[in-house]
Design an enzyme around this catalytic site. Structure first.
Site, PDB file in Angstrom:
ATOM      1  CD  GLU C  88      -1.264   0.311   3.651  1.00 57.77           C
ATOM      2  OE1 GLU C  88      -2.164  -0.499   3.862  1.00 57.77           O
ATOM      3  OE2 GLU C  88      -1.123   1.374   4.269  1.00 57.77           O
ATOM      4  CB  CYS C 120      -2.122  -5.386   6.111  1.00 55.42           C
ATOM      5  SG  CYS C 120      -1.802  -3.786   6.872  1.00 55.42           S
ATOM      6  CB  SER C 161       2.186   0.001  14.634  1.00 52.85           C
ATOM      7  OG  SER C 161       1.159   0.731  13.979  1.00 52.85           O
ATOM      8  CG  HIS C 242      -2.234  -8.371   9.542  1.00 50.09           C
ATOM      9  ND1 HIS C 242      -1.067  -7.893   9.002  1.00 50.09           N
ATOM     10  CD2 HIS C 242      -2.939  -7.282   9.945  1.00 50.09           C
ATOM     11  CE1 HIS C 242      -1.064  -6.566   9.068  1.00 50.09           C
ATOM     12  NE2 HIS C 242      -2.192  -6.175   9.637  1.00 50.09           N
TER      13      HIS C 242
END
Lengths: 132, 388, 356
Positions: C88, C120, C161, C242
């Site tokens: 992305e 993601c 993050s 994930h």
């Protein structure tokens, strides 16, 4: 810089494709069509030759006053790398602190951004080196 | 081939000439050379302009016509051409003028060198300087001209034990000389400490190891030796003109501590002149970066390879040393308007051989030499001069 | 009809990862924004995150990961028929990352290339496409890359993050080191996280990214996959999910009934941050760095917007002779690190307004 000027060199920039003179077996980078040793005898005998990308630092400097494309990275290491094939390449060394660099250090080629034509133009990619 | 002499010299002050364009300074240097030579403008048969980068610095090419025009020579319609060989443009222009007179093609010619560097911002200068090296394969990778000389310096230190102090002694000496040159950009002495503590440009080279950004112009008038006396009381004979090239990129050199184009050009020049390096009294060499002067005085044959640093530190290249090097202040203190530099070197040697070196005069100077270099030595031009 | 694939002999032939060496700590980010760094650290379970050098982007990271994958195998790059790069943060909005990656690893020009985007999980979508092409016989090998240099707006919770990294898997039928027994996806229109065209930073729905988005999709996908495969958590040696932070994958693993020893190997986000499209793929790479023949792995990716791609995998006997040592392990990448302060981090990430 116009795109074609960079684009035509992609094979060499991405994959270290140089030339080898089939007459004297000398290796050259970037590609050249005439061997400076064999001259006419080398015509048509300069074949594409891929460098392994491995070499040793022959000389180096820490650049504090860079050209605009490298401002964000200063101070950065520029070095002359003696490749396994004997040919030398001038390139930036990344992933290495300036105080750790030394003559004789083993390095290998990696692909990084070399610059860009502003925020809307083409991005240029090419070889740099990092410690092995 | 005819013998050739310098019959007139002229230059502008070097430095940040905010009020003057390249037209102004080209004209000023040319005019003062014409006056010095006691000739009239109509006698100039051709014009050779050394200029490295007007196209990228001020978007102006075609300097032959421009300088001819603003020197008031447009109505004479003489041939005029710009000569480019990076930092060696001025020296190559001198050589082209020399060849024209020596061959008999022209009698009196003007050779000028001019560069206007302060019309762009400082950030743009490294790119322009690097155009004298291999922009496509070294510049794109992040190499600046200073970084290439820094790598030569590192290798020189590695191979010959040259120290930072040896290298720093070059700008110290050149500033000392520049302080005695009223046309120099910097007329102030500096200490070793100043050089050693100056901000880094490309380690181990700092700001004081690098020639500055300068505007300036210089000019000489050449004539066949046999008619030179008609114009000048002290014509200076050019006894040799030699040029040589080498690989454009530093990465292709066999050695980083040797500049083969200097060796080849100087060997040819000494052979033509019939003298050895020992006979040179005064030399202007290309100290674009301090290390370049050390390598130059070795490759010219003044000192053994590896001994250039100690020789400089011990004062052997000071005025009236073993050989007086860069009495003008060199590129470092006199200034380095790139295309003008090679011609300015000839102007300084002519002044020294005429005994007009003022406070920086070398005693009884008979033979002079100039070494003008492009990039990291892709081109070197050597001229040897003699007092008559 | 449900999307799924009984992989049969399709699987991973080789893999490679790449993580930039720079890190920033949550305490340092919190110091700048006047927040509680310790609370952020324990709340998110993120102890540091990776930061790319100014000359690194999705393309250079993808090339590194792909070259690492090739280094471990004897695959001739000319036998690769498809290259898909999922991200992305593609450097270009228009102009594929994949063409540069393909040239840089020396594929032939007779290949199909496309860039993928699905928040993601663009990298695992690339894996699924590659499986289809390989099993249909359209290509011999396909390269699927997940890579990101993800953006978090300055001062936003995402800034703690959003990190950088990549993983590359070459999918084929011969000499597979990991058989993909089955893949299955679960997808819905759930606007938990997005970035509009032309916007430099993504937006998110805060706590809405949790239950209705991440947990619903990951858990549903994992359960359905295990149901179809007639498997239970204890049948797996490893599980990887994930990992937008350290907390979500830990909680979902526990909810599904996995134990720490199953999910800790693939949990890399606490040390490198959320590498977005590479997140689950780097976790899987960390597992493959240590996995032995016969071991079974469950992997579930999640992409906001939203969807999950699940993979039921088994390590084959080929792993025994596979040259894992020819490229650095994820552990090696995780352990090499150089700390940045916020100032250098902001400079590296282009968060400082520079003169044109």
């Amino acid at each position: 810089m116009s795109n074609p000027r960079y684009w035509r060199e992609n094979p060499s920039r991405y994959n270290l494709i140089g030339r080898r003179c089939e007459n004297c077996k000398g290796v050259f980078f970037p590609p050249r069509e005439i061997c400076p040793k064999c001259r006419r005898k080398s015509l048509g005998k300069m074949k594409a030759y891929k460098l392994t990308g491995k070499g040793k630092v022959y000389s180096f400097t820490i650049v504090h006053d860079p050209m605009p494309d490298f401002t964000l990275m200063k101070p950065y290491i520029m070095a002359m790398i003696e490749m396994e094939e004997g040919v030398r390449l001038t390139g930036q060394i990344v992933d290495c602190e300036p105080e750790k660099i030394s003559i004789g250090m083993h390095v290998e080629a990696t692909l990084r951004k070399l610059g860009q034509e502003g925020g809307s133009g083409i991005i240029r990619y090419g070889y740099k080196f990092r410690p092995v | 081939m005819r013998d050739v002499a310098i019959i007139g010299v002229g230059d502008t002050k070097f430095g940040e000439l905010w009020e003057h364009s390249i037209r102004d300074i080209g004209m000023q240097a040319g005019l003062s050379a014409v006056i010095d030579a006691n000739i009239a403008g109509e006698q100039i048969e051709a014009l050779y302009i050394g200029n490295m980068a007007a196209g990228s610095l001020i978007d102006q090419e075609h300097l032959g016509a421009l300088v001819s025009d603003y020197s008031g020579l447009s109505a004479l319609h003489i041939p005029a051409v710009r000569i480019e060989a990076a930092g060696a443009s001025g020296g190559m222009a001198l050589r082209e003028g020399y060849i024209a007179v020596a061959s008999g093609m022209h009698d009196i010619v003007m050779v000028a060198g001019a560069e206007k560097m302060t019309d762009v911002t400082d950030e743009e200068i490294p790119t322009v300087q690097m155009a004298g090296g291999d922009q496509q394969w070294e510049g794109i990778s992040g190499a600046t001209m200073a970084s290439l000389f820094a790598m030569m310096a590192r290798r020189h230190m590695h191979e010959y034990g040259t120290t930072r102090e040896h290298i720093a002694s070059v700008p110290v000496k050149n500033h000392k000389n520049g302080a005695m040159n009223p046309n120099a950009q910097y007329q102030k002495g500096i200490t070793m400490d100043t050089v050693l503590k100056s901000p880094m440009v490309a380690d181990p080279l700092g700001v004081f190891d690098c020639a500055p950004i300068s505007d300036g112009a210089a000019a000489v008038i050449l004539a066949p030796l046999d008619i030179a006396k008609k114009y000048s009381e002290q014509p200076i004979k050019i006894v040799a003109s030699a040029a040589a090239t080498d690989t454009l990129a530093l990465q292709h050199r066999e050695s980083l501590t040797r500049i083969d184009s200097i060796k080849v050009a100087s060997r040819k020049a000494f052979k033509t002149a019939g003298i050895t390096p020992k006979e040179i009294d005064v030399a202007e060499v290309h100290d674009s970066y301090s290390i370049a002067e050390i390598i130059s005085i070795e490759d010219l044959g003044f000192f053994e390879k590896g001994k250039g640093g100690p020789a400089t530190l011990e004062g052997m290249t000071e005025i009236n040393g073993v050989v007086s090097v860069n009495t003008s202040g060199g590129l470092k203190a006199r200034g380095d308007p790139m295309g003008a530099t090679g011609v300015a070197q000839a102007v300084e040697i002519a002044r020294q051989l005429r005994g007009k070196g003022e406070k920086r005069q070398v005693d009884n100077a008979e033979y002079g030499l100039s070494l003008n270099m492009g990039g990291t030595g892709g081109t070197s031009v050597v001229h040897i001069y003699r007092r008559l | 009809m449900m999307f799924g694939h009984n992989g049969k002999d399709v699987g991973i032939v080789t893999y490679g990862a790449y993580i930039p060496r720079f890190r920033i700590l949550p305490e340092e980010i919190a110091r700048v924004w006047g927040e509680d760094g310790q609370a952020m650290k324990s709340g998110l379970m993120i102890f540091s995150k990776s930061v790319p050098y100014p000359d690194e982007d999705v393309i250079t990271i993808s090339v590194e990961a792909s070259r690492n994958a090739l280094a471990r195998s004897k695959i001739d790059p000319e036998d690769i028929g498809a290259v898909y790069v999922g991200s992305e943060s593609h450097p270009y909005a228009v102009k594929p990352s994949g063409t540069i990656v393909a040239e840089a690893i020396g594929t032939s020009h007779f290949i199909t290339v496309a860039d993928y985007e699905f928040a993601c999980k663009a990298g695992t979508a690339a894996v699924q496409t590659s499986m289809g092409l390989v099993s249909s016989g359209m290509v011999k090998y396909a390269l699927a890359v997940g890579a990101d240099t993800s953006q978090g707006a300055p001062g936003d919770a995402l800034e703690y993050s959003a990190s950088a990294g990549g993983a590359a898997f070459i999918i084929g039928r011969e000499k597979v080191i990991v058989t993909i027994n089955r893949t299955l996806s679960f997808t819905s229109d759930t606007p938990d996280f997005w970035r509009r065209e032309g916007q430099p930073y993504p937006s998110h729905g805060g706590r809405f990214t949790g239950e209705p988005a991440y947990f619903r999709h990951v858990a549903t996908c994992a359960k359905e996959l295990m149901k179809v495969q007639d498997a239970k958590p204890s049948d797996y040696d490893f599980a990887v999910f994930h990992q937008p932070n350290g907390k979500f994958p830990t909680r979902v693993a526990q909810q599904l009934g996995f134990e720490k020893k199953q999910y800790e190997t693939g949990l890399t986000t606490p040390y490198i941050g959320n590498t977005y499209s590479a997140s689950m793929m780097i976790g899987l790479s960390a597992i493959l760095d240590v996995a032995k023949p016969g071991q079974r792995i469950l992997g579930v990716a999640f992409g906001s917007g939203a969807g999950s791609d699940g993979f039921d995998m088994t390590v084959t006997d080929e792993m025994a002779s596979y040259n894992r040592a020819a490229a650095p392990t994820v552990k090696w990448f995780v352990e090499r690190s150089e700390l940045l302060d916020y100032g250098r981090y902001a400079k590296f990430k282009g968060k400082i307004v520079m003169k044109e």
